[in-house]
Scaffold this motif. Structure first.
Motif, PDB file in Angstrom:
ATOM      1  N   ILE A   1       0.817  -1.224   0.000  1.00 17.16           N
ATOM      2  CA  ILE A   1       0.000   0.000   0.000  1.00 17.16           C
ATOM      3  C   ILE A   1       0.846   1.267   0.000  1.00 17.16           C
ATOM      4  O   ILE A   1       0.311   2.358  -0.235  1.00 17.16           O
ATOM      5  N   TYR A   2       2.148   1.159   0.261  1.00 20.46           N
ATOM      6  CA  TYR A   2       3.019   2.335   0.265  1.00 20.46           C
ATOM      7  C   TYR A   2       4.001   2.269  -0.896  1.00 20.46           C
ATOM      8  O   TYR A   2       4.483   1.178  -1.247  1.00 20.46           O
ATOM      9  N   PRO A   3       4.295   3.398  -1.510  1.00 18.81           N
ATOM     10  CA  PRO A   3       5.311   3.416  -2.574  1.00 18.81           C
ATOM     11  C   PRO A   3       6.691   3.125  -2.003  1.00 18.81           C
ATOM     12  O   PRO A   3       6.923   3.205  -0.794  1.00 18.81           O
ATOM     13  N   VAL A   4       7.612   2.814  -2.895  1.00 20.41           N
ATOM     14  CA  VAL A   4       8.946   2.374  -2.483  1.00 20.41           C
ATOM     15  C   VAL A   4       9.647   3.419  -1.621  1.00 20.41           C
ATOM     16  O   VAL A   4      10.303   3.085  -0.631  1.00 20.41           O
ATOM     17  N   ASP A   5       9.508   4.677  -1.963  1.00 23.85           N
ATOM     18  CA  ASP A   5      10.244   5.717  -1.243  1.00 23.85           C
ATOM     19  C   ASP A   5       9.715   5.971   0.167  1.00 23.85           C
ATOM     20  O   ASP A   5      10.360   6.667   0.963  1.00 23.85           O
ATOM     21  N   GLN A   6       8.539   5.418   0.519  1.00 25.01           N
ATOM     22  CA  GLN A   6       7.974   5.615   1.851  1.00 25.01           C
ATOM     23  C   GLN A   6       8.064   4.366   2.728  1.00 25.01           C
ATOM     24  O   GLN A   6       7.790   4.431   3.926  1.00 25.01           O
ATOM     25  N   ARG A   7       8.448   3.255   2.151  1.00 24.76           N
ATOM     26  CA  ARG A   7       8.406   1.997   2.899  1.00 24.76           C
ATOM     27  C   ARG A   7       9.402   1.962   4.045  1.00 24.76           C
ATOM     28  O   ARG A   7       9.097   1.458   5.126  1.00 24.76           O
ATOM     29  N   ALA A   8      10.588   2.489   3.840  1.00 27.05           N
ATOM     30  CA  ALA A   8      11.606   2.440   4.890  1.00 27.05           C
ATOM     31  C   ALA A   8      11.139   3.166   6.145  1.00 27.05           C
ATOM     32  O   ALA A   8      11.310   2.671   7.269  1.00 27.05           O
ATOM     33  N   SER A   9      10.538   4.341   5.971  1.00 23.32           N
ATOM     34  CA  SER A   9      10.064   5.100   7.136  1.00 23.32           C
ATOM     35  C   SER A   9       8.914   4.383   7.828  1.00 23.32           C
ATOM     36  O   SER A   9       8.828   4.379   9.067  1.00 23.32           O
ATOM     37  N   VAL A  10       8.027   3.759   7.050  1.00 26.95           N
ATOM     38  CA  VAL A  10       6.904   3.031   7.643  1.00 26.95           C
ATOM     39  C   VAL A  10       7.408   1.802   8.398  1.00 26.95           C
ATOM     40  O   VAL A  10       6.952   1.515   9.522  1.00 26.95           O
ATOM     41  N   PHE A  11       8.351   1.076   7.812  1.00 30.18           N
ATOM     42  CA  PHE A  11       8.920  -0.090   8.485  1.00 30.18           C
ATOM     43  C   PHE A  11       9.613   0.319   9.781  1.00 30.18           C
ATOM     44  O   PHE A  11       9.473  -0.343  10.812  1.00 30.18           O
ATOM     45  N   GLY A  12      10.372   1.404   9.735  1.00 35.47           N
ATOM     46  CA  GLY A  12      11.043   1.879  10.940  1.00 35.47           C
ATOM     47  C   GLY A  12      10.064   2.325  12.008  1.00 35.47           C
ATOM     48  O   GLY A  12      10.251   2.051  13.200  1.00 35.47           O
TER      49      GLY A  12
END
Length: 247
Positions: free
Chosen positions: A123-134
């Protein structure tokens, strides 16, 4: 997908993820009261171990199940299993019942901890996934640290049964949010669960979680050696099966 819907889904997934993190440590302050009430001092260590054991076993299996039946249904099933385990654990009248129910919770928690990361990647684009995972990992860590404090507060205000009953409304809310807000794309799936690898995985985790300190003079040293040998054998079978699959 709109940003509002994405945030609603994230909230529902975080509820489940935090709840699973809480349950790993919340029992630490409640266990003395539980043991005194259920008269199960000799089985007290299993109250801690069984949850993490089945959690560790269930996490990779839930990932595979998500490939077979879909992320949404896997998450709903996992959370439902966790809620059922919470209900059974709160109703426990002896330590054996409590341990079995806690194992059921651990199976559900494996899906609640693993599948949200899979859904986030969709549901999140690639550039936002790292922040969501963190962000998700940080909340999981905070919930694990705050678990003993919450458990002690519940024991003081209510009783030990509510350490588990509190998961039921939160779990139901998480299920309803994901059920109505998350719309998964229907696609044909061909993944299968490899029956050969899963018993090996279970045996290896069981051996690692149940072995005690190595002491060659201990009467249990032989049993420990047998478990370690079994783990090495299952690891060898796992590698051979994986090589055969890709050959």
């Amino acid at each position: 997908m709109t940003e509002t819907r994405r945030r609603i889904i994230t909230f529902g997934l975080l509820l489940a993820n935090i709840m699973a993190g809480f349950e790993g440590t919340i029992i630490s302050t409640a266990m003395p009261t539980i043991v005194a009430d259920l008269h199960g001092l000799s089985l007290m260590s299993w109250g801690f171990t069984i949850y993490f054991l089945f959690n560790a076993i269930g996490t990779p299996i839930w990932g595979r199940v998500a490939d077979i039946i879909g992320r949404k249904r896997s998450f709903l099933f996992g959370t439902a299993i966790f809620v059922i385990g919470s209900l059974l654990e709160g109703l426990a009248t002896n330590m054996i019942w409590l341990i079995i129910a806690r194992g059921i919770m651990g199976i559900g928690a494996g899906g609640m901890l693993a599948i949200p990361f899979i859904i986030f990647s969709e549901i999140y684009p690639v550039d936002q996934r790292a922040s969501v995972f963190g962000f998700t990992a940080a909340f999981g860590g905070i919930s694990a640290v705050c678990g003993p404090l919450l458990g002690g507060w519940i024991i003081d205000v209510l009783n030990w049964h509510w350490v588990f009953f509190i998961n039921i409304p939160i779990g139901i809310i998480s299920i309803l949010i994901v059920y109505f807000a998350f719309r998964e794309e229907s696609k044909e799936r061909h993944a299968k669960i490899r029956c050969l690898g899963k018993p090996q995985l279970i045996n290896r985790h069981f051996g690692l979680f149940t072995r005690g300190p190595i002491n060659r003079t201990s009467p249990y040293a032989g049993h420990l050696g047998n478990r370690l040998s079994s783990n090495r054998y299952c690891l060898w079978l796992f590698i051979c099966a994986d090589r055969a699959k890709h050959s």
